[in-house]
Motif scaffolding. Structure first.
Motif, PDB file in Angstrom:
ATOM      1  N   ILE A   1      -4.497  12.232 -26.976  1.00 38.00           N
ATOM      2  CA  ILE A   1      -2.629  12.017 -26.620  1.00 38.00           C
ATOM      3  C   ILE A   1      -2.008  11.670 -25.937  1.00 38.00           C
ATOM      4  O   ILE A   1      -0.832  11.086 -26.109  1.00 38.00           O
ATOM      5  CB  ILE A   1      -2.556  13.099 -28.107  1.00 38.00           C
ATOM      6  CG1 ILE A   1      -3.208  13.634 -29.284  1.00 38.00           C
ATOM      7  CG2 ILE A   1      -1.258  13.602 -27.937  1.00 38.00           C
ATOM      8  CD1 ILE A   1      -2.934  14.515 -30.266  1.00 38.00           C
ATOM      9  N   LYS A   2      -2.305  12.195 -24.870  1.00 39.78           N
ATOM     10  CA  LYS A   2      -1.247  11.994 -23.520  1.00 39.78           C
ATOM     11  C   LYS A   2      -1.673  10.866 -22.776  1.00 39.78           C
ATOM     12  O   LYS A   2      -0.618  10.149 -22.611  1.00 39.78           O
ATOM     13  CB  LYS A   2      -2.038  13.802 -22.310  1.00 39.78           C
ATOM     14  CG  LYS A   2      -0.941  13.713 -21.269  1.00 39.78           C
ATOM     15  CD  LYS A   2      -1.257  14.478 -20.214  1.00 39.78           C
ATOM     16  CE  LYS A   2      -0.110  14.609 -19.888  1.00 39.78           C
ATOM     17  NZ  LYS A   2      -0.780  16.405 -18.538  1.00 39.78           N
ATOM     18  N   ASP A   3      -2.824   9.708 -23.519  1.00 36.69           N
ATOM     19  CA  ASP A   3      -3.042   9.088 -22.355  1.00 36.69           C
ATOM     20  C   ASP A   3      -2.343   8.204 -23.480  1.00 36.69           C
ATOM     21  O   ASP A   3      -1.440   7.731 -23.054  1.00 36.69           O
ATOM     22  CB  ASP A   3      -4.238   8.787 -22.535  1.00 36.69           C
ATOM     23  CG  ASP A   3      -4.720   7.546 -21.648  1.00 36.69           C
ATOM     24  OD1 ASP A   3      -4.372   6.687 -21.343  1.00 36.69           O
ATOM     25  OD2 ASP A   3      -5.611   6.709 -23.136  1.00 36.69           O
ATOM     26  N   ILE A   4      -2.953   7.934 -24.843  1.00 40.33           N
ATOM     27  CA  ILE A   4      -2.493   7.167 -25.723  1.00 40.33           C
ATOM     28  C   ILE A   4      -0.233   8.218 -25.660  1.00 40.33           C
ATOM     29  O   ILE A   4       0.661   6.095 -25.681  1.00 40.33           O
ATOM     30  CB  ILE A   4      -2.164   7.392 -27.297  1.00 40.33           C
ATOM     31  CG1 ILE A   4      -3.341   7.153 -27.666  1.00 40.33           C
ATOM     32  CG2 ILE A   4      -1.241   6.899 -28.116  1.00 40.33           C
ATOM     33  CD1 ILE A   4      -4.295   7.455 -28.540  1.00 40.33           C
ATOM     34  N   SER A   5       0.274   8.393 -25.161  1.00 43.38           N
ATOM     35  CA  SER A   5       1.573   8.597 -25.399  1.00 43.38           C
ATOM     36  C   SER A   5       2.102   8.316 -23.734  1.00 43.38           C
ATOM     37  O   SER A   5       3.352   7.241 -23.930  1.00 43.38           O
ATOM     38  CB  SER A   5       1.927  10.998 -25.190  1.00 43.38           C
ATOM     39  OG  SER A   5       3.601  10.759 -25.550  1.00 43.38           O
ATOM     40  N   ALA A   6       1.237   8.126 -23.194  1.00 40.75           N
ATOM     41  CA  ALA A   6       1.921   8.343 -22.007  1.00 40.75           C
ATOM     42  C   ALA A   6       1.869   6.753 -22.161  1.00 40.75           C
ATOM     43  O   ALA A   6       2.889   5.512 -21.423  1.00 40.75           O
ATOM     44  CB  ALA A   6       0.868   7.974 -20.613  1.00 40.75           C
ATOM     45  N   ARG A   7       1.093   5.676 -22.452  1.00 45.28           N
ATOM     46  CA  ARG A   7       0.844   3.891 -22.712  1.00 45.28           C
ATOM     47  C   ARG A   7       2.035   3.822 -23.665  1.00 45.28           C
ATOM     48  O   ARG A   7       2.617   2.459 -23.171  1.00 45.28           O
ATOM     49  CB  ARG A   7      -0.103   3.515 -23.589  1.00 45.28           C
ATOM     50  CG  ARG A   7      -1.338   4.079 -22.440  1.00 45.28           C
ATOM     51  CD  ARG A   7      -2.675   3.294 -23.023  1.00 45.28           C
ATOM     52  NE  ARG A   7      -3.825   3.456 -22.747  1.00 45.28           N
ATOM     53  CZ  ARG A   7      -4.880   2.851 -21.886  1.00 45.28           C
ATOM     54  NH1 ARG A   7      -5.027   1.903 -23.092  1.00 45.28           N
ATOM     55  NH2 ARG A   7      -5.759   3.545 -21.354  1.00 45.28           N
ATOM     56  N   ILE A   8       2.283   5.027 -25.016  1.00 45.82           N
ATOM     57  CA  ILE A   8       3.526   4.016 -25.579  1.00 45.82           C
ATOM     58  C   ILE A   8       5.219   4.173 -25.273  1.00 45.82           C
ATOM     59  O   ILE A   8       6.079   3.800 -25.194  1.00 45.82           O
ATOM     60  CB  ILE A   8       3.426   5.174 -26.862  1.00 45.82           C
ATOM     61  CG1 ILE A   8       2.105   4.752 -27.661  1.00 45.82           C
ATOM     62  CG2 ILE A   8       4.931   5.254 -27.462  1.00 45.82           C
ATOM     63  CD1 ILE A   8       1.974   5.679 -29.146  1.00 45.82           C
TER      64      ILE A   8
END
Length: 103
Positions: free
Chosen positions: A66-73
């Motif tokens: 989730i943290k990785d996806i959040s950073a990408r978003i």
């Protein structure tokens, strides 16, 4: 997080269209918010990392993703971020309609 943002449970209840008792259950970890509620919470707490919203209910592996996806978003232009949120809202609505048909 709600208190940090200066909201009462009643105020948050009105914003995200969820009952006060349901908010209490989420805050105490007795239940996990459904996807639609989670999307609304990410909008209310836009300045808060997504993984921090659910930190008490997810395991470390999921939090990392989730943290990785959040950073990408977060790195996307605003228009693209809004597009993703709109798409998420669309899918939530479609799933609700599908559930109504099945009932």
């Amino acid at each position: 997080m709600r208190k940090v943002h200066g909201l009462t449970q009643k105020e948050l209840s009105k914003i995200i269209e969820l009952s006060v008792p349901s908010i209490g259950k989420i805050e105490t970890g007795k239940t996990v918010p459904v996807f639609e509620t989670f999307i609304k919470l990410t909008e209310v707490y836009a300045d808060t990392a997504v993984e921090d919203i659910l930190c008490d209910v997810l395991d470390v592996g999921i939090l990392y993703r989730i943290k990785d996806i959040s950073a990408r978003i977060d790195s996307l232009p605003e228009a693209e971020r809004e597009y993703l949120y709109d798409a998420a809202r669309y899918f939530v609505g479609a799933m609700q309609k599908e559930g109504e048909v099945d009932d």
